[in-house]
Design a protein around this motif. Structure first.
Motif, PDB file in Angstrom:
ATOM      1  N   LYS A  78       0.844  -1.190   0.000  1.00 27.44           N
ATOM      2  CA  LYS A  78       0.000   0.000   0.000  1.00 27.44           C
ATOM      3  C   LYS A  78       0.878   1.238   0.000  1.00 27.44           C
ATOM      4  O   LYS A  78       2.094   1.150   0.232  1.00 27.44           O
ATOM      5  CB  LYS A  78      -0.944   0.002   1.220  1.00 27.44           C
ATOM      6  N   THR A  79       0.277   2.391  -0.247  1.00 23.86           N
ATOM      7  CA  THR A  79       1.027   3.645  -0.269  1.00 23.86           C
ATOM      8  C   THR A  79       0.392   4.635   0.697  1.00 23.86           C
ATOM      9  O   THR A  79      -0.729   4.440   1.175  1.00 23.86           O
ATOM     10  CB  THR A  79       1.046   4.256  -1.680  1.00 23.86           C
ATOM     11  N   LEU A  80       1.117   5.716   0.963  1.00 27.16           N
ATOM     12  CA  LEU A  80       0.638   6.767   1.861  1.00 27.16           C
ATOM     13  C   LEU A  80       0.033   7.911   1.058  1.00 27.16           C
ATOM     14  O   LEU A  80       0.595   8.341   0.052  1.00 27.16           O
ATOM     15  CB  LEU A  80       1.795   7.302   2.711  1.00 27.16           C
ATOM     16  N   SER A  81      -1.098   8.415   1.523  1.00 26.12           N
ATOM     17  CA  SER A  81      -1.670   9.614   0.912  1.00 26.12           C
ATOM     18  C   SER A  81      -0.820  10.815   1.312  1.00 26.12           C
ATOM     19  O   SER A  81      -0.027  10.752   2.267  1.00 26.12           O
ATOM     20  CB  SER A  81      -3.106   9.815   1.379  1.00 26.12           C
ATOM     21  N   GLU A  82      -0.958  11.931   0.595  1.00 24.63           N
ATOM     22  CA  GLU A  82      -0.211  13.138   0.935  1.00 24.63           C
ATOM     23  C   GLU A  82      -0.574  13.630   2.328  1.00 24.63           C
ATOM     24  O   GLU A  82       0.282  14.122   3.074  1.00 24.63           O
ATOM     25  CB  GLU A  82      -0.476  14.227  -0.108  1.00 24.63           C
ATOM     26  N   GLU A  83      -1.864  13.488   2.677  1.00 25.44           N
ATOM     27  CA  GLU A  83      -2.304  13.904   4.008  1.00 25.44           C
ATOM     28  C   GLU A  83      -1.659  13.029   5.087  1.00 25.44           C
ATOM     29  O   GLU A  83      -1.288  13.510   6.167  1.00 25.44           O
ATOM     30  CB  GLU A  83      -3.830  13.835   4.119  1.00 25.44           C
ATOM     31  N   ALA A  84      -1.526  11.740   4.806  1.00 26.70           N
ATOM     32  CA  ALA A  84      -0.898  10.828   5.765  1.00 26.70           C
ATOM     33  C   ALA A  84       0.581  11.174   5.945  1.00 26.70           C
ATOM     34  O   ALA A  84       1.104  11.149   7.061  1.00 26.70           O
ATOM     35  CB  ALA A  84      -1.058   9.389   5.293  1.00 26.70           C
ATOM     36  N   LYS A  85       1.247  11.513   4.844  1.00 33.88           N
ATOM     37  CA  LYS A  85       2.658  11.910   4.929  1.00 33.88           C
ATOM     38  C   LYS A  85       2.812  13.160   5.795  1.00 33.88           C
ATOM     39  O   LYS A  85       3.728  13.248   6.622  1.00 33.88           O
ATOM     40  CB  LYS A  85       3.221  12.167   3.526  1.00 33.88           C
ATOM     41  N   LYS A  86       1.913  14.114   5.597  1.00 34.77           N
ATOM     42  CA  LYS A  86       1.961  15.346   6.387  1.00 34.77           C
ATOM     43  C   LYS A  86       1.754  15.039   7.874  1.00 34.77           C
ATOM     44  O   LYS A  86       2.431  15.600   8.748  1.00 34.77           O
ATOM     45  CB  LYS A  86       0.884  16.310   5.895  1.00 34.77           C
ATOM     46  N   ALA A  87       0.822  14.118   8.154  1.00 31.06           N
ATOM     47  CA  ALA A  87       0.553  13.743   9.542  1.00 31.06           C
ATOM     48  C   ALA A  87       1.771  13.073  10.181  1.00 31.06           C
ATOM     49  O   ALA A  87       2.090  13.341  11.349  1.00 31.06           O
ATOM     50  CB  ALA A  87      -0.661  12.811   9.598  1.00 31.06           C
ATOM     51  N   LEU A  88       2.454  12.239   9.427  1.00 26.47           N
ATOM     52  CA  LEU A  88       3.657  11.580   9.954  1.00 26.47           C
ATOM     53  C   LEU A  88       4.738  12.594  10.292  1.00 26.47           C
ATOM     54  O   LEU A  88       5.428  12.481  11.319  1.00 26.47           O
ATOM     55  CB  LEU A  88       4.196  10.577   8.932  1.00 26.47           C
ATOM     56  N   LEU A  89       4.899  13.597   9.445  1.00 26.10           N
ATOM     57  CA  LEU A  89       5.931  14.614   9.662  1.00 26.10           C
ATOM     58  C   LEU A  89       5.619  15.501  10.862  1.00 26.10           C
ATOM     59  O   LEU A  89       6.531  16.028  11.507  1.00 26.10           O
ATOM     60  CB  LEU A  89       6.091  15.477   8.409  1.00 26.10           C
ATOM     61  N   GLU A  90       4.344  15.660  11.181  1.00 28.09           N
ATOM     62  CA  GLU A  90       3.947  16.545  12.276  1.00 28.09           C
ATOM     63  C   GLU A  90       3.843  15.815  13.622  1.00 28.09           C
ATOM     64  O   GLU A  90       3.702  16.457  14.654  1.00 28.09           O
ATOM     65  CB  GLU A  90       2.597  17.196  11.943  1.00 28.09           C
ATOM     66  N   TYR A  91       3.932  14.508  13.603  1.00 27.04           N
ATOM     67  CA  TYR A  91       3.780  13.714  14.831  1.00 27.04           C
ATOM     68  C   TYR A  91       5.051  13.781  15.679  1.00 27.04           C
ATOM     69  O   TYR A  91       6.155  14.005  15.163  1.00 27.04           O
ATOM     70  CB  TYR A  91       3.452  12.268  14.454  1.00 27.04           C
ATOM     71  N   SER A  92       4.931  13.578  16.994  1.00 33.66           N
ATOM     72  CA  SER A  92       6.069  13.766  17.902  1.00 33.66           C
ATOM     73  C   SER A  92       6.976  12.544  18.024  1.00 33.66           C
ATOM     74  O   SER A  92       8.127  12.668  18.440  1.00 33.66           O
ATOM     75  CB  SER A  92       5.557  14.142  19.292  1.00 33.66           C
ATOM     76  N   TRP A  93       6.520  11.349  17.743  1.00 37.13           N
ATOM     77  CA  TRP A  93       7.309  10.120  17.738  1.00 37.13           C
ATOM     78  C   TRP A  93       8.072   9.871  19.042  1.00 37.13           C
ATOM     79  O   TRP A  93       9.291   9.751  19.053  1.00 37.13           O
ATOM     80  CB  TRP A  93       8.271  10.107  16.533  1.00 37.13           C
ATOM     81  N   ARG A  94       7.323   9.736  20.113  1.00 34.48           N
ATOM     82  CA  ARG A  94       7.963   9.423  21.401  1.00 34.48           C
ATOM     83  C   ARG A  94       8.619   8.050  21.387  1.00 34.48           C
ATOM     84  O   ARG A  94       9.592   7.810  22.095  1.00 34.48           O
ATOM     85  CB  ARG A  94       6.935   9.505  22.531  1.00 34.48           C
ATOM     86  N   GLY A  95       8.075   7.131  20.569  1.00 31.44           N
ATOM     87  CA  GLY A  95       8.668   5.797  20.469  1.00 31.44           C
ATOM     88  C   GLY A  95       9.662   5.662  19.332  1.00 31.44           C
ATOM     89  O   GLY A  95      10.178   4.574  19.064  1.00 31.44           O
ATOM     90  N   ASN A  96       9.922   6.777  18.638  1.00 30.16           N
ATOM     91  CA  ASN A  96      10.930   6.847  17.579  1.00 30.16           C
ATOM     92  C   ASN A  96      10.682   5.838  16.457  1.00 30.16           C
ATOM     93  O   ASN A  96       9.549   5.593  16.080  1.00 30.16           O
ATOM     94  CB  ASN A  96      12.328   6.707  18.197  1.00 30.16           C
ATOM     95  N   ILE A  97      11.754   5.273  15.901  1.00 23.72           N
ATOM     96  CA  ILE A  97      11.630   4.425  14.716  1.00 23.72           C
ATOM     97  C   ILE A  97      10.793   3.191  15.005  1.00 23.72           C
ATOM     98  O   ILE A  97      10.026   2.735  14.156  1.00 23.72           O
ATOM     99  CB  ILE A  97      13.024   4.021  14.199  1.00 23.72           C
ATOM    100  N   ARG A  98      10.926   2.645  16.205  1.00 22.40           N
ATOM    101  CA  ARG A  98      10.141   1.455  16.541  1.00 22.40           C
ATOM    102  C   ARG A  98       8.649   1.763  16.517  1.00 22.40           C
ATOM    103  O   ARG A  98       7.837   0.954  16.042  1.00 22.40           O
ATOM    104  CB  ARG A  98      10.552   0.936  17.924  1.00 22.40           C
ATOM    105  N   GLU A  99       8.269   2.926  17.012  1.00 22.43           N
ATOM    106  CA  GLU A  99       6.868   3.312  16.975  1.00 22.43           C
ATOM    107  C   GLU A  99       6.396   3.495  15.540  1.00 22.43           C
ATOM    108  O   GLU A  99       5.280   3.085  15.180  1.00 22.43           O
ATOM    109  CB  GLU A  99       6.644   4.601  17.764  1.00 22.43           C
ATOM    110  N   LEU A 100       7.231   4.108  14.697  1.00 26.08           N
ATOM    111  CA  LEU A 100       6.875   4.292  13.293  1.00 26.08           C
ATOM    112  C   LEU A 100       6.677   2.942  12.602  1.00 26.08           C
ATOM    113  O   LEU A 100       5.709   2.751  11.848  1.00 26.08           O
ATOM    114  CB  LEU A 100       7.978   5.085  12.583  1.00 26.08           C
ATOM    115  N   SER A 101       7.563   1.998  12.847  1.00 21.76           N
ATOM    116  CA  SER A 101       7.453   0.668  12.256  1.00 21.76           C
ATOM    117  C   SER A 101       6.155  -0.014  12.671  1.00 21.76           C
ATOM    118  O   SER A 101       5.433  -0.575  11.838  1.00 21.76           O
ATOM    119  CB  SER A 101       8.655  -0.184  12.673  1.00 21.76           C
ATOM    120  N   ASN A 102       5.853   0.037  13.963  1.00 28.52           N
ATOM    121  CA  ASN A 102       4.627  -0.587  14.465  1.00 28.52           C
ATOM    122  C   ASN A 102       3.388   0.081  13.886  1.00 28.52           C
ATOM    123  O   ASN A 102       2.405  -0.590  13.537  1.00 28.52           O
ATOM    124  CB  ASN A 102       4.583  -0.514  15.997  1.00 28.52           C
ATOM    125  N   LEU A 103       3.427   1.405  13.781  1.00 27.92           N
ATOM    126  CA  LEU A 103       2.282   2.151  13.273  1.00 27.92           C
ATOM    127  C   LEU A 103       2.016   1.829  11.801  1.00 27.92           C
ATOM    128  O   LEU A 103       0.864   1.634  11.396  1.00 27.92           O
ATOM    129  CB  LEU A 103       2.526   3.646  13.465  1.00 27.92           C
TER     130      LEU A 103
END
Length: 301
Positions: A199-224
């Motif tokens: 699957k791919t990310l919508s532009e809105e989803a990409k924007k949301a990822l960039l604005e998120y704080s990522w307290r769990g860092n890369i591991r949180e991104l992978s899980n998400l």
């Protein structure tokens, strides 16, 4: 893990990769620090793979996961009859790593009582098995990781200063993901590409990822990303599929205490990660020992 597999678009990560081969070529001890989930183990594996020891053993020990009563035997091995239950000789991680690399993951969780013996083993490349008398010589390259502030640990008498400096010959600090935003979308694309569901990310989803704080860092991104791939009904992932703003539900009738919020957050994270305590502790930025103690306290309530 090869160097090319490390995602690096931010200036900090590009600078690290430019120096990684030089760092790997030395025999110096390396201390990799940074928040939980920033990729410390990946960098450690890459250093070993790029080093002259690449064909030798790469041995990892999670210092936080080993009970205090067993950690000396885990490190150095034991002789038959050294203690109750020692029915045969056991080779420890130090001996298994001979001629190769030993990764001491979450080194800050090692009991203070074991640190003098560890210092000697690191400094002299020599130790005795538990219950043994004959010194064993090894040739080991040491990599250590921690998500703690080591200066604070030293000031609080939780970690020996001389041991820290012996392990921290070449320091590497990994920035949290929120401080290297250039890596977020390339990492997301990498996780998407390495999943069976395409699957791919919508532009809105990409924007949301960039604005998120990522307290769990890369591991949180992978899980998400993995969760979004499973839960999304479309070929394009939307911000709703990412569910970045999910809150931990609790009753609004009464304001919960800080301890209650902590308990709910820990139990919620544990459930989300399939009751995997190691992953949960890393996601929360605490040691497995701390998590184990908190869960034991919760069971008494």
């Amino acid at each position: 893990m090869q160097k090319k597999m490390i995602i690096a678009e931010s200036p900090a990560m590009k600078h690290l990769l430019q120096n990684l081969s030089k760092i790997a070529a030395s025999h110096s001890s390396i201390f990799i620090s940074g928040e939980s989930g920033t990729g410390k183990e990946v960098i450690a594996q890459a250093i070993h793979s790029l080093s002259p020891r690449a064909d030798a053993p790469f041995i990892k020990v999670n210092c936080a996961a080993v009970p205090d009563t067993l950690i000396e035997s885990e490190f150095f091995g034991h002789e038959r009859g050294a203690f109750t239950g020692a029915i045969s000789r056991r080779i420890g991680r130090f001996e298994s790593a001979d001629t190769g690399t030993l990764l001491l993951d979450e080194i800050s969780e090692i009991p203070l009582t074991l640190q003098p013996k560890l210092l000697r083993a690191v400094q002299e490349q020599e130790f005795e098995r538990v219950g043994g008398r004959d010194p064993i010589k090894v040739n080991v390259r040491f990599l250590s990781t921690s998500n703690r502030n080591m200066q604070e640990a030293i000031e609080q008498n939780l970690f020996r200063e001389d041991l820290y400096y012996r392990l921290n010959v070449v320091p590497i600090y990994l920035l949290p993901l929120r401080e290297r935003k250039e890596d977020i979308l390339p990492l997301a694309d990498y996780f998407l590409a390495n999943h069976a569901i395409q699957k791919t990310l919508s532009e809105e989803a990409k924007k949301a990822l960039l604005e998120y704080s990522w307290r769990g860092n890369i591991r949180e991104l992978s899980n998400l990303i993995e969760r979004a791939l499973v839960m999304s009904n479309n070929e394009v992932i939307t911000p709703e599929d990412l569910a970045l703003n999910r809150s931990i539900p609790f009753s609004a009738k009464k304001t919960p205490t800080l301890k209650q919020l902590e308990r709910r957050h820990i139990l919620h994270t544990l459930k989300e990660l399939g009751n995997n305590r190691t992953r949960t502790a890393k996601m929360l930025g605490i040691s497995i020992r701390t998590l184990r103690n908190k869960l034991r306290d919760y069971a008494k309530l």
